[in-house]
Design a protein around this motif. Structure first.
Motif, PDB file in Angstrom:
ATOM      1  N   ASP A  23       0.874  -1.169   0.000  1.00 23.41           N
ATOM      2  CA  ASP A  23       0.000   0.000   0.000  1.00 23.41           C
ATOM      3  C   ASP A  23       0.912   1.220   0.000  1.00 23.41           C
ATOM      4  O   ASP A  23       2.030   1.167   0.512  1.00 23.41           O
ATOM      5  CB  ASP A  23      -0.869   0.019   1.259  1.00 23.41           C
ATOM      6  N   THR A  25       1.049   5.667   0.459  1.00 21.37           N
ATOM      7  CA  THR A  25       0.375   6.914   0.792  1.00 21.37           C
ATOM      8  C   THR A  25       1.360   8.059   0.590  1.00 21.37           C
ATOM      9  O   THR A  25       2.570   7.891   0.739  1.00 21.37           O
ATOM     10  CB  THR A  25      -0.190   6.915   2.232  1.00 21.37           C
ATOM     11  N   SER A  69      -0.753  -2.409   5.111  1.00 12.94           N
ATOM     12  CA  SER A  69      -1.897  -1.830   5.830  1.00 12.94           C
ATOM     13  C   SER A  69      -2.479  -2.775   6.879  1.00 12.94           C
ATOM     14  O   SER A  69      -3.317  -2.358   7.674  1.00 12.94           O
ATOM     15  CB  SER A  69      -2.985  -1.411   4.838  1.00 12.94           C
ATOM     16  N   THR A  73      -1.367   1.923   9.925  1.00 11.94           N
ATOM     17  CA  THR A  73      -2.427   2.787   9.407  1.00 11.94           C
ATOM     18  C   THR A  73      -1.831   4.156   9.056  1.00 11.94           C
ATOM     19  O   THR A  73      -0.770   4.524   9.582  1.00 11.94           O
ATOM     20  CB  THR A  73      -3.533   2.996  10.458  1.00 11.94           C
ATOM     21  N   ARG A  99      -3.864   8.095  -1.019  1.00  9.01           N
ATOM     22  CA  ARG A  99      -3.596   6.746  -0.514  1.00  9.01           C
ATOM     23  C   ARG A  99      -4.029   5.741  -1.562  1.00  9.01           C
ATOM     24  O   ARG A  99      -5.078   5.880  -2.172  1.00  9.01           O
ATOM     25  CB  ARG A  99      -4.363   6.499   0.773  1.00  9.01           C
ATOM     26  N   THR A 101      -4.278   1.448  -2.199  1.00 10.05           N
ATOM     27  CA  THR A 101      -4.134   0.115  -1.647  1.00 10.05           C
ATOM     28  C   THR A 101      -3.602  -0.811  -2.725  1.00 10.05           C
ATOM     29  O   THR A 101      -3.841  -0.610  -3.918  1.00 10.05           O
ATOM     30  CB  THR A 101      -5.466  -0.409  -1.098  1.00 10.05           C
TER      31      THR A 101
END
Length: 102
Positions: A23, A25, A69, A73, A99, A101
């Protein structure tokens, strides 16, 4: 360069296939003023279990983070950045820009 401000970067090896399936971000980070600040923020992020890699773009005030993830978080990333400045001289804040995933 201020010797009191020097930060030794944490080395964390990661496989390309892990990054490809992580993931991601993008965080806007305020308070970074030099390469040592960027290293401090990066160290705070990569020291979290579940963070595979963090790239800091000092001039743009951004941090791109690759993570699992299931273990981390975005709120934990924001806290790690704030804690990285917990030395009485530095103060960092972050917020999620995007973000994705895996």
């Amino acid at each position: 360069m201020d010797q009191n401000c020097h930060v030794e970067p944490i080395q964390k090896a990661v496989l390309d296939r892990v990054l490809k399936n992580a993931d991601t971000t993008l965080l806007a980070v305020s308070g970074m003023g030099c390469v040592n600040c960027a290293a401090r923020v990066r160290n705070g992020l990569v020291s979290l279990e579940g963070v595979h890699h963090a790239e800091i773009y000092l001039n743009m005030g951004l941090a791109e983070v690759y993570f699992d993830s299931k273990k981390v978080t975005p709120e934990m990333l924001i806290t790690a950045i704030a804690d990285a400045g917990n030395d009485g001289r530095h103060h960092y804040e972050a917020q999620v820009v995007t973000r994705q995933t895996a």
